[in-house]
Scaffold this motif. Structure first.
Motif, PDB file in Angstrom:
ATOM      1  N   ASP A 196      -9.076   3.882 -21.057  1.00  0.00           N
ATOM      2  CA  ASP A 196     -10.278   3.063 -20.916  1.00  0.00           C
ATOM      3  C   ASP A 196     -11.147   3.512 -19.760  1.00  0.00           C
ATOM      4  N   GLY A 197     -10.731   4.579 -19.081  1.00  0.00           N
ATOM      5  CA  GLY A 197     -11.566   5.146 -18.029  1.00  0.00           C
ATOM      6  C   GLY A 197     -11.371   4.523 -16.665  1.00  0.00           C
ATOM      7  N   ALA A 198     -10.212   3.875 -16.432  1.00  0.00           N
ATOM      8  CA  ALA A 198      -9.975   3.289 -15.106  1.00  0.00           C
ATOM      9  C   ALA A 198      -9.579   4.383 -14.119  1.00  0.00           C
ATOM     10  N   SER A 199     -10.023   4.217 -12.871  1.00  0.00           N
ATOM     11  CA  SER A 199      -9.587   5.169 -11.849  1.00  0.00           C
ATOM     12  C   SER A 199      -8.182   4.745 -11.377  1.00  0.00           C
ATOM     13  N   GLN A 200      -7.527   5.614 -10.598  1.00  0.00           N
ATOM     14  CA  GLN A 200      -6.196   5.262 -10.073  1.00  0.00           C
ATOM     15  C   GLN A 200      -6.283   4.013  -9.201  1.00  0.00           C
ATOM     16  N   ILE A 201      -7.371   3.934  -8.429  1.00  0.00           N
ATOM     17  CA  ILE A 201      -7.516   2.766  -7.543  1.00  0.00           C
ATOM     18  C   ILE A 201      -7.652   1.495  -8.362  1.00  0.00           C
ATOM     19  N   GLN A 202      -8.502   1.571  -9.375  1.00  0.00           N
ATOM     20  CA  GLN A 202      -8.670   0.394 -10.239  1.00  0.00           C
ATOM     21  C   GLN A 202      -7.364   0.021 -10.915  1.00  0.00           C
ATOM     22  N   PHE A 203      -6.643   1.043 -11.391  1.00  0.00           N
ATOM     23  CA  PHE A 203      -5.371   0.767 -12.056  1.00  0.00           C
ATOM     24  C   PHE A 203      -4.413   0.027 -11.126  1.00  0.00           C
ATOM     25  N   ASN A 204      -4.302   0.537  -9.883  1.00  0.00           N
ATOM     26  CA  ASN A 204      -3.358  -0.060  -8.946  1.00  0.00           C
ATOM     27  C   ASN A 204      -3.733  -1.476  -8.528  1.00  0.00           C
ATOM     28  N   PHE A 205      -5.017  -1.685  -8.285  1.00  0.00           N
ATOM     29  CA  PHE A 205      -5.391  -2.986  -7.746  1.00  0.00           C
ATOM     30  C   PHE A 205      -5.702  -4.019  -8.820  1.00  0.00           C
ATOM     31  N   ARG A 206      -6.121  -3.556 -10.015  1.00  0.00           N
ATOM     32  CA  ARG A 206      -6.466  -4.515 -11.062  1.00  0.00           C
ATOM     33  C   ARG A 206      -5.292  -4.798 -11.987  1.00  0.00           C
ATOM     34  N   ILE A 207      -4.401  -3.827 -12.124  1.00  0.00           N
ATOM     35  CA  ILE A 207      -3.312  -4.016 -13.089  1.00  0.00           C
ATOM     36  C   ILE A 207      -1.947  -4.165 -12.405  1.00  0.00           C
ATOM     37  N   LEU A 211       0.834  -1.200   0.000  1.00  0.00           N
ATOM     38  CA  LEU A 211       0.000   0.000   0.000  1.00  0.00           C
ATOM     39  C   LEU A 211       0.873   1.256   0.000  1.00  0.00           C
ATOM     40  N   ILE A 212       1.866   1.271   0.883  1.00  0.00           N
ATOM     41  CA  ILE A 212       2.736   2.449   0.967  1.00  0.00           C
ATOM     42  C   ILE A 212       3.507   2.620  -0.342  1.00  0.00           C
ATOM     43  N   ALA A 213       3.984   1.493  -0.897  1.00  0.00           N
ATOM     44  CA  ALA A 213       4.735   1.579  -2.151  1.00  0.00           C
ATOM     45  C   ALA A 213       3.866   2.185  -3.246  1.00  0.00           C
ATOM     46  N   MET A 214       2.580   1.841  -3.257  1.00  0.00           N
ATOM     47  CA  MET A 214       1.675   2.415  -4.253  1.00  0.00           C
ATOM     48  C   MET A 214       1.455   3.893  -3.994  1.00  0.00           C
ATOM     49  N   LEU A 215       1.297   4.259  -2.731  1.00  0.00           N
ATOM     50  CA  LEU A 215       0.987   5.652  -2.394  1.00  0.00           C
ATOM     51  C   LEU A 215       2.170   6.576  -2.659  1.00  0.00           C
ATOM     52  N   VAL A 216       3.385   6.059  -2.405  1.00  0.00           N
ATOM     53  CA  VAL A 216       4.568   6.907  -2.550  1.00  0.00           C
ATOM     54  C   VAL A 216       4.674   7.443  -3.982  1.00  0.00           C
ATOM     55  N   GLN A 217       4.143   6.676  -4.954  1.00  0.00           N
ATOM     56  CA  GLN A 217       4.162   7.110  -6.353  1.00  0.00           C
ATOM     57  C   GLN A 217       3.519   8.484  -6.545  1.00  0.00           C
ATOM     58  N   TYR A 218       2.558   8.782  -5.687  1.00  0.00           N
ATOM     59  CA  TYR A 218       1.767   9.997  -5.914  1.00  0.00           C
ATOM     60  C   TYR A 218       2.261  11.170  -5.081  1.00  0.00           C
ATOM     61  N   CYS A 219       3.456  11.060  -4.553  1.00  0.00           N
ATOM     62  CA  CYS A 219       3.908  12.110  -3.644  1.00  0.00           C
ATOM     63  C   CYS A 219       4.773  13.157  -4.331  1.00  0.00           C
TER      64      CYS A 219
END
Lengths: 471, 294
Positions: free
Chosen positions: B195-206, B89-97
């Motif tokens: 394709d209209g994915a949200s950031q959350i969808q991108f992170n968790f689905r891809i 989770l933190i690794a994903m969040l750090v991307q947006y800092c």
């Protein structure tokens, strides 16, 4: 056979490694030790080359021919304390007897030293003279395997040894070593904190418990306690058991199985220990508090008392502690406990460290002669006392100068007015694995995971196992 | 090239140095250890063969071994179920800092490069009952009745030990996931966004499915490190109070070196190796799933 050869190989490899490491360490020193170390000076003297002559061992009298003795000690620092005392006496002896060279080897801490003694013994190459302890788990395997030379007790009548101290190094009435110091257990206290809170030196359990209440109200930890190293709790238990039963024999008999730890006094002592803890004797969290932390707590005035042996009398000179506290350190003996038969002059004192001589030494008689000389009262006993190093295992009152620190005087008073001494304490009589059981039981008692009754059963089982294993 | 590699002699010669090293450093010690585990050696004196008695004793009557195994499993679960999800989770969040990303990355990794001894002693003083930071803060915020003897009472001590271990290992777990996430190609993100994915969808689905290889190796490492854990526990509580924080490695150390039961200690170490191997095999099997190329 192959097994043994493999083991010899292993031992040889280990020794080679140790030697390499030590050699490397030596090179890194600032040159001072290299030129002044006794082993280096030994090789300069002409006598070294003749050290192998076997003729010397034949005569009972120390011969005039040059010979070399090896001296293996656990005091690595040769510039302070017991290490300096040893070195000074060795140097003096070599000066008085030019034909003698004494080679010194050191290794510390103690567990490593003891491991190396075992390796030396296994490879049949024990040094002539070496540090030894009276503890069963150290001394008795060596005595059993015939590795130690017997010393004639009757030649020591002028030395003023305390009988119990020599007994610690004896087995079946034969003496196998000479004790170098007396250790005993008590309570240090901060005189200023006591005075500020109107506390008198407690002589009974009730006094002590009342003191706990006063100190806790002021947010001062009553007793600084090293609860992480269970040997301290072991000594505490020895004291409490004596105070309950009135004699150190309860523990002694339980260990040699002429008695038992299922004695009501054991339960009484264990219950008293839990009572002290409930009364907040050690503050919170003492079970994970180590030696340094406890000592520091007392030294920085956060605790009013400190439960520890006489070897901490040097605190009065420790410059890491504030002057005000150093000047106010005193010591007193364990108070009596409620319903117990013990008195405050019964002292848990034992004689741990000393020296022994290898039985297959080429210079057995010479080694004994040196050790006998070293322990003449005016040599060892006078030296260690007047330099404030330790309490000798010999009478030393003739060497009192009057310049001793207050705490040294308090301790001296405790030691000299004692009406009975414990000798080797219970924990040192256990074998290695049963000692762990004993220690675990103590911490479970302190955690209230064992009732006093369960505790007495557990340690009795351990004592039984220990006695069977060492038969 | 193909010719060389198909020549058995050459292959053998090329592999020999590595295999020799592996044999000397790993296989031989394990074999020797196994040999001693069948004896009653005390580390110094004579010894005799006792067969599988040490193993029988461990399984029959050694409750502390069971406890240390439980603690190791507890730690493994803590790492897998708490530390790693959190690290991802933190690794994903750090991307947006944005411009803080580099600084955060460094800060999170710092505990991993400081010596274990130092960080452990730091925690020991934080947990100290009388003078520790934790109890002080609790007193200051008026919750002094919450203060505890953190490392001295069996119930809390094991929790504290696991917490410290999760904290110490966090940096490594984080940096591996972070590298994995950085390795996800930008065009995947662009395609997802189109394709209209949200950031959350991108992170968790891809991103998360693409992390599977990293995840797999990280999980195995985490579980093995949980079983091997030694120095932090040794420095924090040394297995105490009353063996409540004994882990497999600390327990085998205590048996061999404190109680002079080298044979017994060796038996525990053989079991430790066996357990680690079995767990690794099972986990590799369980997580064996082909991941698409990207």
């Amino acid at each position: 056979m192959k097994k043994i050869r493999n083991r010899m190989m292993l031992i040889a490899l280990t020794l080679a490694l140790v030697a390499m490491v030590l050699a490397a360490c030596g090179k890194n020193n600032d040159g001072k030790s290299a030129s002044e170390s006794p082993s280096a000076s030994a090789s300069d003297t002409p006598s070294a080359s003749a050290s192998d002559t076997p003729s010397a061992s034949a005569s009972a009298e120390p011969s005039a021919e040059p010979y070399t003795l090896t001296f293996f000690t656990n005091n690595s620092d040769r510039t302070v304390g017991q290490g300096k005392m040893e070195q000074d006496l060795i140097d003096q002896y070599m000066k008085e007897n030019p034909n003698v060279t004494i080679k010194v080897e050191t290794l510390s801490p103690d567990p490593q030293f003891q491991d190396k003694i075992k390796v030396y013994n296994a490879s049949n190459s024990l040094p002539d003279i070496f540090t030894a302890w009276g503890n069963t788990n150290f001394l008795s395997p060596l005595i059993k395997s015939g590795a130690l030379a017997e010393i004639d007790r009757s030649t020591l009548s002028e030395h003023g040894f305390i009988d119990a101290a020599l007994d610690g190094f004896s087995s079946d009435g034969k003496l196998y070593g000479l004790p170098r110091n007396s250790d005993f257990f008590g309570l240090y206290y901060n005189k200023k904190i006591f005075a500020d809170n109107g506390i008198e030196v407690p002589t009974t359990e009730a006094d002590l418990l009342a003191a706990f209440t006063k100190l806790k109200a002021k947010n001062i930890v009553p007793i600084a306690m090293d609860g992480r190293d269970q040997w301290v709790s072991g000594l505490w238990f020895d004291n409490m058991l004596e105070r309950a039963s009135g004699t150190f024999d309860t523990s002694k008999n339980a260990m040699d199985r002429t008695g038992s730890f299922k004695d009501p006094a054991v339960i009484q002592a264990a219950a008293a220990m839990q009572k002290w803890i409930d009364a907040g004797a050690f503050g919170k969290g003492f079970l994970n508090q180590d030696y340094g932390a406890a000592r520091n707590m007392f030294g920085q005035g956060k605790a009013a008392m400190y439960m520890m042996g006489e070897w901490e009398m040097g605190m009065a000179a420790d410059e890491n502690f504030p002057q005000e506290i150093r000047d106010n350190i005193g010591a007193f003996a364990f108070p009596t406990i409620e319903g117990g038969k013990g008195v405050t002059t019964d002292l848990a004192a034992w004689f741990g460290g000393g020296y022994a001589i290898a039985n297959n030494s080429k210079h057995k008689a010479e080694s004994i002669a040196f050790l006998t000389w070293m322990f003449k009262p005016e040599n060892w006993a006078k030296g260690v006392w007047q330099n404030g190093i330790t309490f000798p295992g010999q009478k030393y009152d003739q060497f009192m100068t009057g310049n001793e620190t207050a705490v040294q005087k308090d301790l001296s008073q405790m030691f000299n007015t004692a009406t009975s001494y414990s000798g080797t304490v219970a924990q040192d009589k256990f074998t290695a694995d049963t000692q762990k059981t004993f220690y675990d039981a103590l911490s479970q008692l302190e955690l209230k995971k064992l009732t006093p009754e369960e505790f007495s059963n557990t340690i009795d089982g351990a004592a039984d196992k220990s006695a069977k294993a060492s038969q | 090239m193909h010719k060389i590699m198909s020549d058995r002699k050459t292959v053998f010669l090329l592999m020999a140095p590595g295999m020799v090293l592996f044999a000397i450093m790993i296989v031989v010690p394990i074999v020797i250890s196994f040999y001693y585990s069948l004896t009653n050696w005390d580390g110094v004196g004579e010894y005799s063969f006792v067969g599988f008695k040490n193993y029988a004793d461990i399984f029959d009557s050694d409750s502390i071994f069971g406890l240390s195994l439980r603690n190791s499993l507890l730690l493994g679960l803590g790492l897998v179920l708490i530390q790693h999800p959190f690290a991802i989770l933190i690794a994903m969040l750090v991307q947006y800092c944005g411009r803080w990303e580099k600084l955060l990355r460094v800060c999170i990794f710092i505990p991993s490069i400081i010596s274990t001894f130092v960080t452990t002693k730091l925690w020991v003083s934080i947990f100290d009952t009388t003078f520790g930071l934790l109890n002080r803060v609790l007193t200051i915020i008026g919750k002094s009745d919450w203060s505890q003897d953190w490392l001295g009472s069996p119930g809390y001590a094991i929790g504290c030990v696991i917490l410290v271990l999760m904290w110490q290992g966090f940096g490594y777990a984080f940096i591996l996931y972070y590298a994995g996430i950085k390795g996800v190609p930008k065009d995947l993100q662009e395609a997802a966004m189109l394709d209209g994915a949200s950031q959350i969808q991108f992170n968790f689905r891809i991103v998360l499915p693409l992390l599977t290889p990293v995840l797999r190796i990280n999980m195995v490492l985490a579980v093995v490190s949980a079983f091997k854990q030694m120095e932090t526990v040794y420095l924090l509580t040394n297995g105490g109070p009353a063996n409540s924080t004994q882990f497999m490695s600390t327990y085998l150390y205590s048996k061999a070196f404190r109680e002079s039961m080298y044979g017994y200690g060796n038996a525990i170490s053989i079991l430790l190796v066996a357990i680690c191997l079995i767990v690794t095999v099972i986990m590799n099997r369980a997580m064996k799933r082909e991941v698409g190329e990207y």
